[in-house]
Design a protein around this motif. Sequence first.
Motif, mmCIF file in Angstrom:
data_model
loop_
_atom_site.group_PDB
_atom_site.id
_atom_site.type_symbol
_atom_site.label_atom_id
_atom_site.label_comp_id
_atom_site.label_asym_id
_atom_site.label_seq_id
_atom_site.Cartn_x
_atom_site.Cartn_y
_atom_site.Cartn_z
ATOM 1 N N MET A 64 0.829 -1.207 0.000
ATOM 2 C CA MET A 64 0.000 0.000 0.000
ATOM 3 C C MET A 64 0.864 1.258 0.000
ATOM 4 S SD MET A 64 -3.244 0.777 0.026
ATOM 5 C CE MET A 64 -3.570 2.433 -0.518
ATOM 6 N N GLY A 65 1.997 1.200 0.702
ATOM 7 C CA GLY A 65 2.893 2.354 0.758
ATOM 8 C C GLY A 65 3.928 2.364 -0.337
ATOM 9 N N THR A 66 3.830 1.430 -1.285
ATOM 10 C CA THR A 66 4.798 1.246 -2.388
ATOM 11 C C THR A 66 6.228 1.207 -1.853
ATOM 12 O OG1 THR A 66 5.086 3.607 -2.968
ATOM 13 C CG2 THR A 66 3.251 2.438 -4.005
ATOM 14 N N VAL A 67 6.441 0.421 -0.803
ATOM 15 C CA VAL A 67 7.752 0.329 -0.160
ATOM 16 C C VAL A 67 8.586 -0.800 -0.752
ATOM 17 C CG1 VAL A 67 8.980 0.092 2.025
ATOM 18 C CG2 VAL A 67 6.761 1.240 1.964
ATOM 19 N N GLY A 68 8.072 -2.027 -0.667
ATOM 20 C CA GLY A 68 8.815 -3.154 -1.227
ATOM 21 C C GLY A 68 9.561 -3.988 -0.214
ATOM 22 N N MET A 69 9.566 -3.589 1.069
ATOM 23 C CA MET A 69 10.179 -4.412 2.106
ATOM 24 C C MET A 69 9.270 -5.606 2.391
ATOM 25 S SD MET A 69 11.708 -1.599 4.779
ATOM 26 C CE MET A 69 12.783 -2.798 5.584
ATOM 27 N N SER A 70 9.883 -6.735 2.754
ATOM 28 C CA SER A 70 9.102 -7.938 2.992
ATOM 29 C C SER A 70 9.820 -8.827 3.992
ATOM 30 C CB SER A 70 8.875 -8.707 1.680
ATOM 31 O OG SER A 70 8.226 -9.936 1.912
ATOM 32 N N THR A 71 9.043 -9.565 4.747
ATOM 33 C CA THR A 71 9.623 -10.549 5.665
ATOM 34 C C THR A 71 9.888 -11.872 4.960
ATOM 35 O OG1 THR A 71 7.401 -11.219 6.388
ATOM 36 C CG2 THR A 71 8.523 -9.515 7.682
ATOM 37 N N GLY A 72 9.608 -11.905 3.646
ATOM 38 C CA GLY A 72 9.927 -13.082 2.848
ATOM 39 C C GLY A 72 8.748 -13.898 2.363
#
Length: 446
Positions: free
Chosen positions: A388-396
């Motif tokens: 939603m925030g167009t960030v791209g971080m992920s826990t996998g």
Amino acid sequence: MQLLYKKLTQTQMIVIGYVLIILLGSIFLMLPISSREGVGTPFLDALFTSTSSACVTGLIVVDTWTHWSLFGQVVILVLIQIGGMGFMTLGVYVAIVLRRKIGLRTRGILQESINSMQIGGIVKLAKKIMKGTILFESVGALMLALRFIPKFGFWRGVWYGIFHSVSAFCNAGFDLMGCEEQYGSFTAYAGDWIINLVIMALIIIGGIGFFVWNDVTIHKFDIKRYSLHTKIVLLTTGILIFSGAALFYLIERNHILADMSTTEQIFSSFFNSVTARTAGFNTTDTAALQESSKFLTMILMFIGGSPGSTAGGIKTTTLVVLAVYVKANLKQQACCNVFNRRLDDGAIRKASTVLCTNLFLTITATMVLMSLQSFGLTDTLFEVISAMGTVGMSTGITRDICAFSQVVLIFLMYCGRIGSLTFALSLRGHKHDAPVKQPAEKIMIG
């Protein structure tokens, strides 16, 4: 076609424009030439990657270096550049180069696209955006290339410099470091001065907004002459970066940062604070963070960058407007004032709408994803806010989600890039409610 162009509203033009760009990117990424193995990529994987690129998010279902060929990487980079700057900005600049006349309607669409406060001088601003983008990305690419060339060779080092400079400036978060460790991002460079400083600088510059660039270049260091918007953006950005870094260090100093040197700890703390503001790179293992660190990251991701920038989120100005509004109500003040200026009522209504819309989409998407797959609440909420925030971080968990969950994240990334409010307004069309006020009646609140 001309008749359709006239019938569509400015917001509808932007909404449709991004859809067409994403679909075109998907077609290119599906081609066998786009994959490293020379086989076609499934449509949904190509659509997800194209959306993530054009919406400058960075979530990936396949590792960028491992799966995509040089051609595929170029397609991704072009989509990132278009998505970061806005297709209307690029289109207007091309028209300027070709000496074409820029009509009033096109100027209006451009104003809506880059979230400018006025239509006057919009073409001049587009020129500054292009020149500034070329300058910052070129300098960033050169500095990163000097770091990559000794390790990967000249041509590959140059390509890595260009790719990561554009990706960082556009707050996209795509990287080619899968050649060292799949999905590892910059975890091997936690203490590297050049990598950290250049990437963070590009993320911050790209995330403060084009209007702020213009204001700063006009008034230089005469801060008193800055607009209220610029003052709010610069102050809030600084507070979020330093407070986020300090909190991350305090939470993780005895955990993920424990075995790092002092330099690596400082860089990692600041990098995590900066990249959570919609960039998506990481120098530490996101999945290994403490729950409190993940929650801190979610807060920063939800806030995002600033209006009229390459960043996503509800934006820094929305946060400040709502905070000032709450403060004014608690103190029972008649007006909402900040920096000796009164906030417009329209800004308060818009900020409230943006917050509520994003919260609604975030909560709904989290419930949908959790009902489809057995992911934990933290990982699911992290993924949803990141999209939603167009960030791209992920826990996998991105590469393990099912097809329907991918569609949900695609929709969130799309709304996050064009703006949830813009998407909602595009459904309204040209119709407006009649200016009639209904009788008022009090209700109990709180």
